[in-house]
Design an enzyme around this catalytic site. Structure first.
Site, PDB file in Angstrom:
ATOM      1  N   THR A   1     152.231  -0.131  50.122  1.00  0.00           N
ATOM      2  CA  THR A   1     151.123  -0.915  50.634  1.00  0.00           C
ATOM      3  C   THR A   1     150.189  -0.216  51.579  1.00  0.00           C
ATOM      4  OG1 THR A   1     151.179  -3.155  51.928  1.00  0.00           O
ATOM      5  CG2 THR A   1     152.772  -1.443  52.652  1.00  0.00           C
TER       6      THR A   1
ATOM      7  N   MET B   1     142.998  -7.699  55.657  1.00  0.00           N
ATOM      8  CA  MET B   1     141.899  -8.712  55.242  1.00  0.00           C
ATOM      9  C   MET B   1     141.371  -8.943  56.667  1.00  0.00           C
ATOM     10  SD  MET B   1     143.767 -10.859  52.465  1.00  0.00           S
ATOM     11  CE  MET B   1     145.229 -10.941  53.217  1.00  0.00           C
TER      12      MET B   1
ATOM     13  N   ASP C   1     142.988  -5.998  39.715  1.00  0.00           N
ATOM     14  CA  ASP C   1     142.278  -6.656  40.747  1.00  0.00           C
ATOM     15  C   ASP C   1     141.155  -5.715  41.282  1.00  0.00           C
ATOM     16  OD1 ASP C   1     143.709  -9.088  41.271  1.00  0.00           O
ATOM     17  OD2 ASP C   1     144.729  -8.270  42.754  1.00  0.00           O
TER      18      ASP C   1
ATOM     19  N   ILE D   1     153.154  -8.122  49.128  1.00  0.00           N
ATOM     20  CA  ILE D   1     152.488  -7.778  50.612  1.00  0.00           C
ATOM     21  C   ILE D   1     151.308  -8.309  50.360  1.00  0.00           C
ATOM     22  CG2 ILE D   1     152.005  -6.494  52.585  1.00  0.00           C
ATOM     23  CD1 ILE D   1     154.488  -4.871  51.862  1.00  0.00           C
TER      24      ILE D   1
ATOM     25  N   LYS E   1     138.514 -10.989  42.774  1.00  0.00           N
ATOM     26  CA  LYS E   1     138.814 -11.272  44.089  1.00  0.00           C
ATOM     27  C   LYS E   1     138.147 -10.551  45.171  1.00  0.00           C
ATOM     28  CE  LYS E   1     142.979 -13.731  43.908  1.00  0.00           C
ATOM     29  NZ  LYS E   1     144.095 -13.104  43.770  1.00  0.00           N
TER      30      LYS E   1
HETATM   31  N1  SAH Z   1     148.831  -6.010  48.496  1.00  0.00           N
HETATM   32  C1  SAH Z   1     147.981  -5.132  48.974  1.00  0.00           C
HETATM   33  C2  SAH Z   1     147.259  -5.967  50.044  1.00  0.00           C
HETATM   34  C3  SAH Z   1     146.162  -6.933  49.544  1.00  0.00           C
HETATM   35  S1  SAH Z   1     145.143  -7.745  50.930  1.00  0.00           S
HETATM   36  C4  SAH Z   1     148.567  -4.178  49.688  1.00  0.00           C
HETATM   37  O1  SAH Z   1     150.013  -4.264  49.670  1.00  0.00           O
HETATM   38  O2  SAH Z   1     148.063  -3.083  50.309  1.00  0.00           O
HETATM   39  C5  SAH Z   1     143.723  -6.761  50.779  1.00  0.00           C
HETATM   40  C6  SAH Z   1     143.655  -6.106  52.043  1.00  0.00           C
HETATM   41  O3  SAH Z   1     144.380  -5.128  52.112  1.00  0.00           O
HETATM   42  C7  SAH Z   1     142.408  -5.509  52.481  1.00  0.00           C
HETATM   43  O4  SAH Z   1     141.436  -6.544  52.837  1.00  0.00           O
HETATM   44  C8  SAH Z   1     142.740  -4.303  53.366  1.00  0.00           C
HETATM   45  O5  SAH Z   1     142.632  -4.979  54.729  1.00  0.00           O
HETATM   46  C9  SAH Z   1     143.645  -3.971  52.817  1.00  0.00           C
HETATM   47  N2  SAH Z   1     143.762  -2.709  52.048  1.00  0.00           N
HETATM   48  C10 SAH Z   1     144.029  -2.337  50.841  1.00  0.00           C
HETATM   49  N3  SAH Z   1     143.784  -1.263  50.297  1.00  0.00           N
HETATM   50  C11 SAH Z   1     143.294  -0.576  51.327  1.00  0.00           C
HETATM   51  C12 SAH Z   1     142.745   0.680  51.556  1.00  0.00           C
HETATM   52  N4  SAH Z   1     142.921   1.560  50.541  1.00  0.00           N
HETATM   53  N5  SAH Z   1     142.154   1.108  52.702  1.00  0.00           N
HETATM   54  C13 SAH Z   1     142.198   0.163  53.624  1.00  0.00           C
HETATM   55  N6  SAH Z   1     142.549  -1.293  53.697  1.00  0.00           N
HETATM   56  C14 SAH Z   1     143.206  -1.427  52.449  1.00  0.00           C
END
Ligand code: SAH
Length: 464
Positions: A333, A385, A250, A308, A272
């Site tokens: 996460t 998000m 992704d 998640i 995505k």
């Molecule tokens: N599965 C992922 C989330 C996917 S949804 C997890 O568990 O983290 C995507 C959202 O995750 C982004 O819009 C943002 O809000 C958050 N996100 C993911 N990586 C991030 C990062 N390094 N810093 C800040 N927000 C992050």
């Protein structure tokens, strides 16, 4: 290369250790583990060695060393505290062509002892040629954590079937190919997941029906890559990344993480970015199925944790329906990673007794959330998000009873060197996007715990 690494069989062989102090204990213990017959020459013994001598585990010769002590032995260890005596013993052993190690004086002997990672029957020995035992030990601890403890069981399993496989595949090339497949694929993974019986049956099946095996369907590893810092991926993730044939990844998977994937693996970008899905979810699901059916080991690599807000559930549902084997590897996460790297505990006895993860993704222009349940005192809310919903989040939480002054953290590109943390309040965050060029990925943390950031922030970034 100054030394030839070898593994020596010493079961029931006579070995001589000279010296009765602490340094001798370590060597005696190792020699005992490989079943050597130990003669220990020393006028005095330290307590632990005395116990071994009393039990008859070692033969104790209670006097100073004499030349004839090493006659007919397989190996000598000079471990007295007298440098000259050690060297004399070594000279004698070398002249008689008996391997000799001098403790703490590698140059004087004919062999040195490595640092050992013992996953018997698998053994890894590390040596720095005597130049830095500390470095060897550091390397050892790295390897310790990298080689799953179950490797020992895997090697034992191979041993049980070695002869059968040898009879089944006379051609050594075919045999190598067979074992490579078994040890990097389904059989090993079953064993690591704790299914020893299933691993055995899978191996037996593969031996009996090699043709089927060679055309067997592949499998899919649904793996969480964490929020960005490559140090945060799990050992299991790393292992699977290094054995996958294809990687479907992704946008959120960071460059440094991708760099750790096996060099010759095929990389497929599944995209995505918001509103520009590169591959639709349905075609991602179908791609995984197709690749696995071609017999490939497919790594589906997702940012953070796959379960998640990662649609991981949907992807493996399709695999389950198609009968394709899969496994899921959790990742750190974004909420956990970003909170830690921003110095914001998500719960805290004084500030928050619960924490909710919510999506701020707009559906038809509104955020479809139960604001009443979110806007509770002593609760931390983390919005994934949420970048495009900042005004809605601010408005709704205030409207549902949270103070305008409730602290909010927006963590952009958390856990990476580009991490930025903006500390706001529910009210002031409204127009943050106008003041700052906010970029995805950004996570929003709402609650009193955010006030701890000032005190607990620790991670150094480019901008700090
Ligand atoms: N599965 C992922 C989330 C996917 S949804 C997890 O568990 O983290 C995507 C959202 O995750 C982004 O819009 C943002 O809000 C958050 N996100 C993911 N990586 C991030 C990062 N390094 N810093 C800040 N927000 C992050």
């Amino acid at each position: 290369m100054d030394y030839l690494p070898i593994f020596m069989k010493l079961e029931d062989r006579p070995c001589v250790v000279v010296g009765g102090g602490r340094v001798a204990i370590r060597k005696v213990t190792l020699l005992k583990r490989v079943g050597a017959r130990i003669k220990l020459v020393s006028p005095l013994l330290c307590e632990d060695l005395q116990v071994l001598a009393d039990r008859g585990d070692i033969e104790h010769v209670a006097r100073d060393f004499q030349d004839a002590d090493i006659d007919d032995c397989a190996l000598v260890i000079a471990a007295t505290d007298d440098v000259e005596v050690n060297r004399a013993i070594s000279g004698l052993a070398v002249a008689s062509h008996i391997p000799v190690n001098v403790v703490n004086d590698p140059e004087s002997g004919s062999f040195i002892m490595p640092s050992i990672i013992d996953r018997s029957p698998v053994q890894i020995a590390v040596s720095t040629g005597g130049s830095s035992p500390v470095l060897a030990r550091l390397l050892r601890s790295r390897l310790e954590s990298f080689v799953p403890a179950a490797y020992g069981r895997l090697a034992a399993l191979v041993n049980d079937y070695r002869q059968r496989v040898k009879q089944r595949f006379e051609n050594p090339e075919q045999r190598r190919y067979f074992w490579e497949n078994m040890l990097q694929g389904r059989v090993a993974e079953l064993l690591f997941a704790g299914h020893e019986d299933k691993a055995r049956s899978a191996l037996e099946e593969a031996i009996d029906d090699a043709d089927v095996h060679f055309n067997a369907p592949g499998e899919v590893y649904l793996v969480g890559a964490g929020p960005g810092d490559p140090d945060l991926i799990t050992f299991r993730a790393l292992r699977l990344m290094q054995q996958a044939d294809v990687v479907v990844y992704d946008r959120l998977v960071s460059e440094p993480v991708l760099d750790m994937v096996r060099r010759d693996a095929e990389l497929i970008y599944a995209g995505k970015a918001r509103d520009k899905h590169t591959l639709s979810q349905e075609s991602i699901n179908q791609t995984l199925v197709r690749l696995a059916k071609e017999g490939k080991r497919v790594l589906r690599l997702k940012g953070g944790d796959p379960f998640i807000f990662g649609r991981g559930g949907e992807e493996i549902e399709t695999l389950a329906e198609e009968g394709i084997p899969f496994q899921v590897v959790p990742g750190i996460t974004a909420a956990a990673g970003c909170a830690s790297y921003a110095g914001i505990p998500l719960t805290h006895r004084d500030y928050a007794q619960s924490c909710v993860f919510a999506t701020g993704h707009l559906k038809d222009g509104t955020v479809d959330l139960d604001w009443e349940r979110l806007a509770k005192p002593a609760q931390t809310i983390v919005f994934y998000m949420g970048l495009h919903s900042i005004p809605v989040i601010s408005r709704e939480l205030i409207a549902h009873g949270l103070a305008r002054t409730t602290p909010v953290a927006l963590v952009q590109q958390g856990t990476t060197r580009d991490q930025r943390v903006y500390i706001e309040t529910l009210e002031s965050m409204q127009d943050l996007a106008e003041r700052e060029q906010l970029k995805p990925p950004t996570i929003i943390i709402v609650g009193e715990v955010v006030s701890l950031h000032d005190k607990l922030s620790w991670f150094g970034t480019k901008s700090s």
